[in-house]
Write a protein that holds these residues in place. Structure first.
Motif, PDB file in Angstrom:
ATOM      1  N   SER A 277       0.839  -1.199   0.000  1.00 45.86           N
ATOM      2  CA  SER A 277       0.000   0.000   0.000  1.00 45.86           C
ATOM      3  C   SER A 277       0.872   1.245   0.000  1.00 45.86           C
ATOM      4  O   SER A 277       2.089   1.175   0.179  1.00 45.86           O
ATOM      5  N   PRO A 308      -4.079   1.371  -2.337  1.00 42.21           N
ATOM      6  CA  PRO A 308      -3.253   0.364  -3.020  1.00 42.21           C
ATOM      7  C   PRO A 308      -2.044   1.021  -3.680  1.00 42.21           C
ATOM      8  O   PRO A 308      -2.073   2.206  -4.043  1.00 42.21           O
ATOM      9  N   SER A 336     -12.008  -6.719  -2.811  1.00 44.10           N
ATOM     10  CA  SER A 336     -10.551  -6.839  -2.722  1.00 44.10           C
ATOM     11  C   SER A 336     -10.050  -8.147  -3.313  1.00 44.10           C
ATOM     12  O   SER A 336      -8.873  -8.279  -3.643  1.00 44.10           O
TER      13      SER A 336
END
Length: 459
Positions: A277, A308, A336
């Motif tokens: 991330s 992300p 996700s």
């Protein structure tokens, strides 16, 4: 990491509504891109200099008693082994050279400042890099004491831990250059007048690191932090005036810029990588408290910018003089666990009242492979989703009513040959043409749908 640049178009003119923006991503300017893998630390022996450059090189060789190898700063605005800058405000540039002597096998880096008082180039000061440092990270020039001359700031890096660099400082005084007493390390360094007092301060950001104490051999952990140091007007030394904690889970910085985050408020905006991330941290000088603040890092609800991993970093995206901060969320219909999910990138401004990035600017969807992004009309939020066909490089937007509905817009990338030959281009209208000849074109298959973007002409 290098900054991104974008070309923008006004987009599609419409009868009902307008597609406000198409951005073309220039691949070679994305963060992390390099040209042909060139390494600035490669040992280079440039052609023999002429004129002033030859005289400067002659001083270097005379002072060192023989052959030298010039070395180049790895990052920053100054990438030359011999940096030219007027540090004493006399209207004439001095030379700051970085090199290694070839007389021995010693890898020690040296720095020499060469000036031209009386019309003759001569050594104004020679310095050795700190212990354990082997290369030049970056060079900055800034007026730290408000006297109109520029101090020299040099960051040095070693081979053991590239995220821990050593800062040194130098100032011109009484016809010579003298070293300042500095004992700070950093991962990123900037010099700006953060408190608007007419003197520049030095901003240092450091990742969480661990090292071994040379005396006790114990492992020592240093927390991630940001600090401001400034020159003490009485002693002329650099001292710490404020430090604030940063996110300890950031492992690498993607971008660090100093700019306005709201009208009249200067800040350092940091984009960093965590595991799988990215996030943004904002550090600014609180005039009332007389200290630094990092509101995202200390937020009770967590950092609102975690997203992300992406190529997008904070920047003045729309050219209004204020930095925008990106966040990302899945488009309707994706989770996700979805394969090849499509995300919306939202851009926000910092709100001084809430200390959150909650002033909405706009949404967009990016096609990185196609090198463009598409700004979404506000009425599309929660009512439209999208998917990308990587084989044909077609980004399609669909109506969303709890499930995928009819197609509203196709954006496809064609080669110039395909476009000129009309290969499968029926119904498409050109929106933009890259310098390399690729054409971005759009088609609206269901013009009567209330969410369809009808058009009269393309810009």
């Amino acid at each position: 990491m290098a900054d991104k640049q974008y070309q923008t178009m006004s987009g599609v003119k419409t009868v009902k509504r307008t597609v406000l923006l198409i951005c073309v991503i220039l691949c070679f300017m994305l963060p992390g891109c390099q040209i042909m893998g060139f390494d600035t630390e490669d040992t280079l022996r440039p052609p023999r200099a002429t004129g002033d450059q030859a005289d400067i090189q002659k001083v270097l060789e005379q002072e060192e008693g023989g052959d030298i190898t010039l070395r180049y700063p790895q990052r920053g605005d100054y990438r030359s082994a011999i940096v030219m800058e007027d540090i004493n405000a006399d209207g004439q540039q001095e030379a700051i050279a970085f090199y290694r002597s070839n007389k021995t096998n010693d890898v020690t880096m040296n720095m020499m400042v060469i000036g031209k008082p009386g019309g003759i180039w001569q050594n104004l000061g020679k310095f050795v890099c700190p212990n354990g440092m082997e290369s030049v990270d970056k060079v900055l020039f800034s007026d730290l004491d408000g006297d109109g001359t520029k101090e020299i700031l040099v960051g040095w890096t070693g081979s053991v831990n590239a995220s821990v660099n050593q800062l040194t400082g130098y100032r011109y005084q009484d016809g010579a250059v003298k070293e300042l007493s500095v004992n700070y390390t950093y991962s990123e360094v900037l010099a700006e007048d953060f408190n608007r007092d007419g003197c520049s301060e030095i901003f240092l950001a450091s990742l969480k690191t661990a090292s071994q104490d040379p005396e006790t051999n114990e492992r020592v952990e240093i927390d991630a932090n940001a600090r401001i140091i400034q020159m003490d007007q009485k002693t002329g030394q650099l001292i710490n005036i404020s430090v604030v904690q940063l996110d300890p889970n950031v492992t690498r910085y993607a971008s660090v810029i100093a700019d306005e985050i709201s009208p009249g408020r200067m800040a350092v905006v940091i984009d960093g990588y965590q595991e799988r991330s990215m996030l943004t941290e904002v550090v600014y000088w609180d005039e009332k408290a007389g200290s630094l603040r990092s509101p995202f890092s200390s937020s009770e609800g967590g950092n609102p910018t975690v997203r992300p991993t992406t190529a997008w970093v904070s920047r003045d995206f729309d050219g209004d003089g204020i930095v925008e901060i990106p966040t990302m969320e899945l488009m309707p219909g994706y989770t996700s666990e979805s394969q090849d999910p499509t995300y919306v990138t939202s851009w926000w401004r910092f709100n001084p009242e809430t200390e959150r990035p909650d002033i909405f600017v706009y949404d967009m969807v990016t096609n990185s492979a196609g090198r463009y992004c598409f700004r979404l009309p506000e009425e599309w939020r929660d009512h439209v989703t999208a998917s990308l066909d990587t084989a044909t490089q077609t980004l399609t937007f669909y109506e969303w009513k709890g499930a995928q509905g009819v197609a509203l817009l196709h954006i496809q990338v064609f080669s110039s040959k395909e476009w000129e030959a009309g290969q499968e281009t029926e119904g498409f209208v050109k929106m933009y043409e890259h310098n390399d000849g690729r054409v971005i074109a759009a088609n609206t298959p269901n013009p009567d749908n209330p969410y369809t973007l009808t058009y009269q002409e393309y810009m």
